[in-house]
Design an enzyme around this catalytic site. Structure first.
Site, PDB file in Angstrom:
ATOM      1  N   GLN A 195     -33.848 -78.336  65.580  1.00  0.00           N
ATOM      2  CA  GLN A 195     -34.927 -79.306  65.397  1.00  0.00           C
ATOM      3  C   GLN A 195     -34.618 -80.181  64.192  1.00  0.00           C
ATOM      4  O   GLN A 195     -34.404 -79.685  63.083  1.00  0.00           O
ATOM      5  CB  GLN A 195     -36.274 -78.616  65.212  1.00  0.00           C
ATOM      6  CG  GLN A 195     -37.434 -79.590  65.295  1.00  0.00           C
ATOM      7  CD  GLN A 195     -38.780 -78.954  65.052  1.00  0.00           C
ATOM      8  OE1 GLN A 195     -39.054 -78.503  63.944  1.00  0.00           O
ATOM      9  NE2 GLN A 195     -39.627 -78.921  66.071  1.00  0.00           N
ATOM     10  N   TYR A 214     -46.580 -85.737  60.800  1.00  0.00           N
ATOM     11  CA  TYR A 214     -45.416 -85.788  59.910  1.00  0.00           C
ATOM     12  C   TYR A 214     -44.905 -87.230  59.826  1.00  0.00           C
ATOM     13  O   TYR A 214     -45.425 -88.133  60.476  1.00  0.00           O
ATOM     14  CB  TYR A 214     -44.334 -84.823  60.388  1.00  0.00           C
ATOM     15  CG  TYR A 214     -44.635 -83.389  60.045  1.00  0.00           C
ATOM     16  CD1 TYR A 214     -44.497 -82.921  58.741  1.00  0.00           C
ATOM     17  CD2 TYR A 214     -45.079 -82.498  61.014  1.00  0.00           C
ATOM     18  CE1 TYR A 214     -44.792 -81.611  58.407  1.00  0.00           C
ATOM     19  CE2 TYR A 214     -45.376 -81.173  60.697  1.00  0.00           C
ATOM     20  CZ  TYR A 214     -45.229 -80.738  59.384  1.00  0.00           C
ATOM     21  OH  TYR A 214     -45.530 -79.441  59.064  1.00  0.00           O
ATOM     22  N   ARG A 242     -45.727 -67.399  66.510  1.00  0.00           N
ATOM     23  CA  ARG A 242     -45.987 -66.224  65.664  1.00  0.00           C
ATOM     24  C   ARG A 242     -45.900 -64.919  66.448  1.00  0.00           C
ATOM     25  O   ARG A 242     -45.604 -63.869  65.869  1.00  0.00           O
ATOM     26  CB  ARG A 242     -47.363 -66.378  65.005  1.00  0.00           C
ATOM     27  CG  ARG A 242     -47.398 -67.476  63.946  1.00  0.00           C
ATOM     28  CD  ARG A 242     -48.812 -67.806  63.517  1.00  0.00           C
ATOM     29  NE  ARG A 242     -49.565 -68.428  64.593  1.00  0.00           N
ATOM     30  CZ  ARG A 242     -50.873 -68.652  64.553  1.00  0.00           C
ATOM     31  NH1 ARG A 242     -51.570 -68.286  63.486  1.00  0.00           N
ATOM     32  NH2 ARG A 242     -51.489 -69.242  65.557  1.00  0.00           N
ATOM     33  N   CYS A 277     -50.094 -60.916  67.005  1.00  0.00           N
ATOM     34  CA  CYS A 277     -50.357 -61.774  65.853  1.00  0.00           C
ATOM     35  C   CYS A 277     -51.868 -61.802  65.628  1.00  0.00           C
ATOM     36  O   CYS A 277     -52.637 -61.856  66.583  1.00  0.00           O
ATOM     37  CB  CYS A 277     -49.840 -63.180  66.138  1.00  0.00           C
ATOM     38  SG  CYS A 277     -50.393 -64.434  64.969  1.00  0.00           S
ATOM     39  N   CYS A 334     -46.687 -65.851  57.091  1.00  0.00           N
ATOM     40  CA  CYS A 334     -45.771 -66.890  57.584  1.00  0.00           C
ATOM     41  C   CYS A 334     -45.969 -68.179  56.798  1.00  0.00           C
ATOM     42  O   CYS A 334     -45.535 -68.292  55.660  1.00  0.00           O
ATOM     43  CB  CYS A 334     -45.919 -67.070  59.090  1.00  0.00           C
ATOM     44  SG  CYS A 334     -47.620 -67.296  59.701  1.00  0.00           S
ATOM     45  N   CYS A 367     -44.078 -62.032  57.767  1.00  0.00           N
ATOM     46  CA  CYS A 367     -45.196 -61.857  58.685  1.00  0.00           C
ATOM     47  C   CYS A 367     -46.076 -60.737  58.153  1.00  0.00           C
ATOM     48  O   CYS A 367     -45.571 -59.687  57.745  1.00  0.00           O
ATOM     49  CB  CYS A 367     -44.688 -61.522  60.090  1.00  0.00           C
ATOM     50  SG  CYS A 367     -45.981 -61.036  61.256  1.00  0.00           S
ATOM     51  N   GLU A 387     -57.855 -38.000  58.471  1.00  0.00           N
ATOM     52  CA  GLU A 387     -58.838 -39.074  58.462  1.00  0.00           C
ATOM     53  C   GLU A 387     -60.229 -38.461  58.407  1.00  0.00           C
ATOM     54  O   GLU A 387     -60.619 -37.695  59.290  1.00  0.00           O
ATOM     55  CB  GLU A 387     -58.691 -39.953  59.703  1.00  0.00           C
ATOM     56  CG  GLU A 387     -59.809 -40.945  59.939  1.00  0.00           C
ATOM     57  CD  GLU A 387     -60.102 -41.833  58.733  1.00  0.00           C
ATOM     58  OE1 GLU A 387     -61.295 -41.969  58.387  1.00  0.00           O
ATOM     59  OE2 GLU A 387     -59.152 -42.367  58.114  1.00  0.00           O
ATOM     60  N   LYS A 430     -62.841 -62.286  65.831  1.00  0.00           N
ATOM     61  CA  LYS A 430     -61.832 -61.386  65.270  1.00  0.00           C
ATOM     62  C   LYS A 430     -61.155 -60.564  66.373  1.00  0.00           C
ATOM     63  O   LYS A 430     -60.699 -59.453  66.154  1.00  0.00           O
ATOM     64  CB  LYS A 430     -62.482 -60.470  64.226  1.00  0.00           C
ATOM     65  CG  LYS A 430     -63.118 -61.177  63.042  1.00  0.00           C
ATOM     66  CD  LYS A 430     -62.114 -61.988  62.226  1.00  0.00           C
ATOM     67  CE  LYS A 430     -61.219 -61.153  61.378  1.00  0.00           C
ATOM     68  NZ  LYS A 430     -61.901 -60.502  60.267  1.00  0.00           N
TER      69      LYS A 430
END
Length: 666
Positions: free
Chosen positions: A107, A180, A340, A363, A370, A382, A432, A450
């Site tokens: 790129q 950009y 991601r 992700c 990132c 990450c 736990e 979430k």
């Protein structure tokens, strides 16, 4: 659902790609040398994704020059600073990528222009015209001269020739996308030029058309040239984006103009459109946070597909295999870009092909590990996969001496430690004290937005099951446990507890913590004041407001979502816009002084008091490490470690990274 389309071959120009999975081009940092050539970390990073089954890799931006739009080095690769060494380092990468049957495009970018963040730029910003810098509107960009633009066009041709010599299978031009520098020439809001690079739509597209033509003339018509392309800008106003379901006047590229422009660009010679939506002014479109829905670009790219004949690559949270397959079936994409999702799990393609969707590490849209790290001058990584960008050093290797290890706490840190340690051959037992694995992520993942945190939690729980980790639920580890079990090592991952403010009335029955509310243990009544405008407080407030509650946030700082661990820009601005949309009221520069019956008393920095009526108070003022067991064992046990919130109450990234580090080397 079958995966027939996802794993069919496809052609871009005359280059055949083995499947329809493309690694989306992502800004990466720390992967090049001072002279813009690739380092070993870059080679390992791209090869790992090729080994995982990706058909086409598209690299991060590579500058075609670094004098006119000058960034600090070594921020980004640059093909023309040291062409001989660039070929030398890049050819090792392409040779190894090709060994796995993958193709790779380089790129090429014109640069940042008004989007250049001060931390990345070595010179004052430039642009198509004299417009304000995005990050600091008090700074006006210098308009490039016609001669400078023509010089950059020649640099694109030179860079494409270097790419071909390096073994790349094509190039992708960055970008009529995201606002950009090249995109600033194509958008009327930024381009006020009167030379050949300005004017109407065709005039503003002169520059990207010149670029593709000179590249084809230089390296041949058969060498593919793709384009990173935003079919719509989503600019509501200067430095202000429009939310997905919001009605506003598009100030950038409208969808209609985007479709018309695509036809002109296709006619000029571009061989693919790697498509999304957004600009820096609407950055949460280009880099979708957790609050964005999966497949957010598909309604737009389906229309683009009907407008052009060349392949359309689409990303945008398409890391759910069934959704990716359906996008191909529905005619919304020709190839699926995974960004991601290939950071969190480089073997996404292999697992998708084998139907092992539940084993794909998801992700969570946090951007912490990132792109967020770029603005902290840190290398790419990450939050949920610490091996990204350092694959060679974070490889999971068998332990030389398997050990018996006890872990106190089954939150994300405890599970990450157990996962890696068991893979290395250690015998791990996790204690736990509750009946559920996940710690703070359990209540934290309750809001619908979430969803990806829920996916991560599900993934970790599955790993515990698949690895047969010895889980002792509803059992709290104590000093006696350690004495009786005689382990070789002990890991404390006991998490953290809500900080309780020391103010009058804090023990009233109408006071809740955010954890109480999110877990459903204590439901809030009537009007609500959320004390604490950090990430947890704001997400809790948004969730309550979206359920129809009247919510006010009180924050002691002069703005919300500001903390020592910064929330990445795209996540922060989207959350703020969502709070405004949900009509959440915000009071800054005020602290809680007292909780009364039916109200709270606030005090500002000048000691002025305000009484605010409310029915419920929800506190979200942070967490304190639950390190009591660690302190009891400290100094009495040689192999004692503390990870995650028990060490420092921060975030998921800190929990996973600290646990992973210890597990890799114990």
């Amino acid at each position: 659902m079958g995966r027939n389309r996802l794993f069919e071959p496809i052609r871009i120009g005359r280059v055949e790609i083995k499947n329809k999975i493309s690694m989306a081009p992502m800004g990466v940092f720390g992967l090049c040398n001072d002279d813009g050539t690739y380092n070993q970390r870059a080679v390992d990073y791209y090869v790992e994704r090729a080994r995982g089954g990706t058909g086409l890799l598209i690299t991060s931006i590579t500058k075609v020059e670094n004098e006119i739009d000058k960034t600090v080095m070594p921020a980004f690769p640059c093909a023309t600073i040291n062409p001989v060494k660039f070929v030398e380092t890049a050819s090792e990468m392409t040779e190894r990528v090709h060994a796995y049957g993958a193709k790779i495009f380089l790129q090429l970018t014109m640069g940042f222009g008004r989007s250049g963040a001060p931390v990345l730029m070595a010179k004052p910003p430039v642009s198509a015209s004299a417009v304000p810098n995005y990050w600091d509107p008090t700074v006006t960009c210098r308009a490039l001269t016609t001669e400078e633009v023509e010089t950059i066009v020649k640099k694109f041709a030179e860079s494409a020739q270097i790419a071909k010599e390096s073994g790349f299978d094509g190039v992708e031009i960055h970008a009529v996308h995201e606002g950009y520098l090249l995109d600033q020439f194509t958008l009327s809001i930024f381009n006020r030029r009167t030379d050949k690079y300005g004017g109407d739509l065709k005039g503003r597209l002169t520059l990207p058309c010149e670029i593709v033509r000179i590249i084809k003339k230089t390296v041949g018509a058969d060498f593919p040239v793709g384009l990173r392309y935003s079919v719509k800008s989503a600019i509501k106003d200067w430095r202000q984006g429009g939310l997905p379901d919001e009605k506003y006047e598009e100030k950038g590229r409208s969808l209609e103009e985007g479709l018309e422009a695509a036809k002109i660009l296709e006619e000029a010679g571009y061989d693919e459109f790697n498509t999304d939506v957004g600009t820096y002014d609407a950055w949460y479109w280009s880099h979708p946070p957790i609050y964005m829905k999966h497949g957010l670009y598909l309604p737009y790219t389906k229309k683009l597909k009907k407008a052009v004949k060349v392949p359309v690559i689409v990303a945008g949270k398409l890391d759910i295999p069934d959704m990716a397959e359906k996008a191909l079936e529905d005619g919304a994409a020709d190839m699926i870009g995974i960004g991601r999702g290939l950071l969190t799990d480089p073997e996404w393609p292999k697992k998708a092909m084998e139907g092992r969707d539940e084993d794909i590490r998801p992700c969570i849209g946090c951007h912490k590990g990132c792109l967020g790290r770029a603005f902290e001058a840190k290398p790419l990584c990450c939050a949920v996969n610490p091996a990204v960008g350092r694959e060679r050093f974070y490889e999971i290797k068998p332990a030389r001496t398997p050990k018996k290890i006890l872990v106190a706490g089954g939150g994300v840190a405890g599970m990450e430690f157990a996962r890696v340690a068991v893979l290395r051959g250690h015998r791990v037992t996790v204690y736990e004290k509750s009946g559920e694995l996940g710690g703070h992520v359990v209540p934290g993942s309750r809001p619908d937005f979430k969803y990806d945190d829920k996916r991560l939690l599900k993934w970790y729980r599955r790993q515990m099951k698949e690895l047969n980790v010895d889980l002792r639920m509803n059992t709290e580890m104590t000093e006696e446990t350690v004495r009786s079990e005689k382990p070789d090592a002990v890991v404390i991952a006991t998490g953290s507890n809500d900080i309780v403010l020391n103010v009058p009335g804090i023990d009233r029955p109408n006071v809740r913590t955010a954890s109480d509310v999110l877990s459903g243990n204590k439901k809030p009544d009537g009007t609500i004041v959320v004390v604490g405008g950090g990430l947890v407080g704001c997400e809790t407030a948004l969730w309550l407001a979206q359920a129809g509650r009247d919510v006010t946030i009180v924050e002691m700082q002069d703005d919300i979502i500001r903390s020592e661990s910064p929330v990445p820009h795209m996540n922060r601005i989207m959350l703020i816009d969502l709070l405004k949309q949900a009509r959440v009221k915000v009071i800054t520069n005020n602290s809680l002084l007292k909780v009364k019956d039916g109200s709270v008393v606030l005090i500002d920095r000048k000691f002025r008091r305000t009484e605010l009526p409310c029915d419920t108070v929800v506190t979200a003022v942070g967490y304190r490490p639950d390190d009591g067991l660690y302190r009891k064992l400290s100094g009495r046990f040689a192999e004692l470690y503390v990870v995650g919130d028990a060490f420092s109450a921060e975030n998921i990234e800190n929990a996973i990274w600290t646990a992973n580090e210890v597990a890799l080397h114990i």
